[in-house]
Design a protein around this motif. Structure first.
Motif, mmCIF file in Angstrom:
data_model
loop_
_atom_site.group_PDB
_atom_site.id
_atom_site.type_symbol
_atom_site.label_atom_id
_atom_site.label_comp_id
_atom_site.label_asym_id
_atom_site.label_seq_id
_atom_site.Cartn_x
_atom_site.Cartn_y
_atom_site.Cartn_z
ATOM 1 N N ILE A 139 9.732 0.275 -12.577
ATOM 2 C CA ILE A 139 8.545 -0.561 -12.398
ATOM 3 C C ILE A 139 8.378 -0.893 -10.920
ATOM 4 C CG2 ILE A 139 8.738 -1.591 -14.698
ATOM 5 C CD1 ILE A 139 9.554 -4.203 -13.239
ATOM 6 N N ASP A 140 7.137 -1.059 -10.530
ATOM 7 C CA ASP A 140 6.768 -1.410 -9.153
ATOM 8 C C ASP A 140 5.837 -2.613 -9.269
ATOM 9 O OD1 ASP A 140 5.670 -1.653 -6.622
ATOM 10 O OD2 ASP A 140 5.238 0.487 -6.385
ATOM 11 N N MET A 141 6.220 -3.754 -8.698
ATOM 12 C CA MET A 141 5.405 -4.950 -8.886
ATOM 13 C C MET A 141 5.389 -5.841 -7.653
ATOM 14 S SD MET A 141 7.799 -7.308 -11.406
ATOM 15 C CE MET A 141 6.629 -8.673 -11.431
ATOM 16 N N VAL A 142 4.311 -6.586 -7.533
ATOM 17 C CA VAL A 142 4.213 -7.674 -6.568
ATOM 18 C C VAL A 142 4.341 -8.954 -7.378
ATOM 19 C CG1 VAL A 142 2.778 -8.864 -4.890
ATOM 20 C CG2 VAL A 142 2.760 -6.358 -5.001
ATOM 21 N N ALA A 145 0.817 -1.213 0.000
ATOM 22 C CA ALA A 145 0.000 0.000 0.000
ATOM 23 C C ALA A 145 0.852 1.266 0.000
ATOM 24 C CB ALA A 145 -0.935 0.008 1.217
ATOM 25 N N ASN A 146 2.150 1.127 0.290
ATOM 26 C CA ASN A 146 3.024 2.296 0.368
ATOM 27 C C ASN A 146 3.612 2.650 -0.999
ATOM 28 O OD1 ASN A 146 2.717 2.609 3.156
ATOM 29 N ND2 ASN A 146 4.465 1.277 3.618
ATOM 30 N N GLU A 147 3.472 3.902 -1.368
ATOM 31 C CA GLU A 147 4.118 4.377 -2.589
ATOM 32 C C GLU A 147 5.626 4.495 -2.345
ATOM 33 O OE1 GLU A 147 3.930 8.163 -5.724
ATOM 34 O OE2 GLU A 147 2.781 8.209 -3.864
ATOM 35 N N PRO A 148 6.447 4.107 -3.320
ATOM 36 C CA PRO A 148 7.891 4.234 -3.145
ATOM 37 C C PRO A 148 8.297 5.691 -2.912
ATOM 38 C CG PRO A 148 7.397 2.852 -5.035
ATOM 39 C CD PRO A 148 6.098 3.469 -4.597
ATOM 40 N N GLU A 149 9.259 5.891 -2.020
ATOM 41 C CA GLU A 149 9.779 7.229 -1.776
ATOM 42 C C GLU A 149 10.685 7.645 -2.926
ATOM 43 O OE1 GLU A 149 10.140 7.502 3.029
ATOM 44 O OE2 GLU A 149 11.614 6.251 1.992
ATOM 45 N N GLU A 150 10.579 8.875 -3.346
ATOM 46 C CA GLU A 150 11.373 9.331 -4.480
ATOM 47 C C GLU A 150 12.868 9.247 -4.195
ATOM 48 O OE1 GLU A 150 12.364 10.249 -8.115
ATOM 49 O OE2 GLU A 150 10.300 9.911 -7.471
ATOM 50 N N GLY A 151 13.249 9.487 -2.927
ATOM 51 C CA GLY A 151 14.668 9.444 -2.584
ATOM 52 C C GLY A 151 15.282 8.064 -2.681
ATOM 53 N N MET A 152 14.479 7.037 -2.855
ATOM 54 C CA MET A 152 14.970 5.664 -2.960
ATOM 55 C C MET A 152 15.668 5.403 -4.291
ATOM 56 S SD MET A 152 12.580 2.259 -3.118
ATOM 57 C CE MET A 152 12.050 2.755 -4.767
#
Length: 426
Positions: free
Chosen positions: A283-286, A221-228
């Protein structure tokens, strides 16, 4: 730092019957450890010596993780208890022999993942087997946990290339249960490791991609932090003007950028820099891990995304419909095999031979447009293009007569027509 040059004279392995040492474990003489210099592998060096009574040869593969990760490794490995550090530059081999076959095959795991880590593991494991033979080791070891995919990828490669090598996986044996336990072990044994107990992301970097897992990403549910992000800029902050690149492709493999031929590793490095500047390849995936659980990961693959897109666009010119459909079907299986660590499986090798054959004519150039996180095609050209303007034109020609379509439709649609007649009692 060691240059990685080691004697190629074959050394016979010890054949003495293993003796039990601490905890009832059999004695090993020499172990080659996949070594990164991080907390886990630093602790493993000492643990192997204490529990198996063996010499530990640390091995580091340079697959493009960056100079910072390689700096000072030899000193650190010896401080941890390793007898030596062997470093091998595998960047060109990694791209040419592992990335390019996957790219040619169109292998993508679960619709998104371009297999960056999955391809690197057999490349590294193959080099470990070579080193084990050269230094006369009777075992290899890795720092993969018992919950991940990498343990399978390493060990299946070991099995395929040298089934006589023993494999040690400390995370499946010791009583260390997490990072805090590992830190305490390091303190107790005066092992110098630059880490704190503060939670951080788990990252894997190579020339193809950078993966991020753990910390706040464990909650989907957490959006990735841009600083990552480290390889790509935020697409919002990318240049306001698009950039065009001409990607030259030969037999399904990228060979040049804007007419300049480059080695595989150099080409990918340049595309990474250009793509990263435009925010390409996030990309962001499960995903479904091989061991059964789901995991959430964020990947940055700027150069790989551009290459994959360009090759597929060129295939739209050079592959007919039936061939493309079969290729796409095999690509799914190919990706699954690579993800599952079965690089040296005869099935993957057989599919690879098929991919090599059907992409013989996938040669030409694709102009891509990069703009704020997106890749689009501007033009495609190939001397083997199956596209004919004189046929595709709306005008009638000698090769294609539009009137012929009537008979084709009547025959092609006959099953549909018969079914409808049956339902209506005709």
């Amino acid at each position: 730092m060691s240059s990685g040059r080691i004697s190629t004279t074959p050394t016979s392995r010890q054949t003495a019957v293993p003796k039990a040492v601490g905890g009832g474990k059999e004695k090993l003489n020499k172990v080659v450890l996949a070594y990164s210099g991080g907390l886990d592998t630093s602790v493993i060096v000492r643990w192997l010596r204490e529990n198996y009574g063996c010499e530990v040869v640390c091995f580091t593969a340079d697959v493009g993780q960056g100079e910072m990760e390689l700096e000072g490794l030899e000193k650190k490995a010896k401080e941890n208890g390793g007898s030596q550090l062997i470093v091998k530059d595998l960047k060109e081999e990694f791209v040419k022999d592992f990335i390019y076959p996957c790219l040619r095959a169109g292998a993508i795991y679960e619709r998104k993942y371009l297999l960056g880590t999955s391809m690197a593991r057999p490349c590294i494991a193959k080099a470990m087997v070579d080193v084990a033979r050269q230094v006369g080791a009777d075992a290899v070891a890795h720092g993969c946990t018992g919950k991940g995919n990498d343990q399978v990828r390493f060990e299946l490669t070991f099995f395929a290339l040298d089934p006589e090598l023993k494999v040690v996986a400390p995370w499946r044996e010791w009583d260390i249960t997490g990072r805090e336990d590992a830190i305490e072990f390091a303190k107790k044994h005066n092992i110098p490791v630059p880490v704190t107990k503060k939670s951080i992301y788990s990252r894997d970097r190579n020339l193809f991609h950078l993966s991020h897992e753990g910390d706040r990403l464990e909650d989907p549910a957490n959006e990735p932090e841009e600083g990552m992000y480290m390889m790509t800029v935020n697409p919002v902050d990318a240049p306001n003007q698009p950039e065009y690149l001409d990607i030259g492709i030969a037999k399904g493999i990228p060979v040049s950028i804007n007419g300049k031929e480059l080695s595989p590793a150099s080409l990918l490095s340049e595309l990474n820099a250009i793509g990263g500047k435009h925010g390409i390849g996030r990309i962001d995936m499960v995903e479904n891990r091989l061991v059964g659980m789901k995991s959430r990961g964020v990947y940055e693959t700027p150069g790989g995304t551009i290459m994959c897109y360009a090759v597929r666009e060129l295939e739209s010119l050079t592959l007919d419909r039936e061939t493309m459909q079969v290729k796409d079907t095999f690509a799914l299986k190919y990706a699954d095999l690579v993800y599952s660590g079965r690089w040296y499986d005869p099935l993957r090798e057989s599919i690879d031979a098929f991919m090599e054959k059907i992409t013989e004519k996938t040669t030409g150039s694709v102009r891509v447009k990069l703009y704020k996180g997106s890749v689009t095609v501007a033009s495609r050209t190939s001397p083997y293009s199956l596209y004919r303007e004189d046929i595709s034109s709306f005008e009638n020609g000698q090769i294609y007569n539009q009137g012929d379509a009537e008979g084709f439709i009547r025959l092609y649609g006959l099953p549909t027509r018969v079914r409808a007649m049956l339902e209506k009692g005709i």
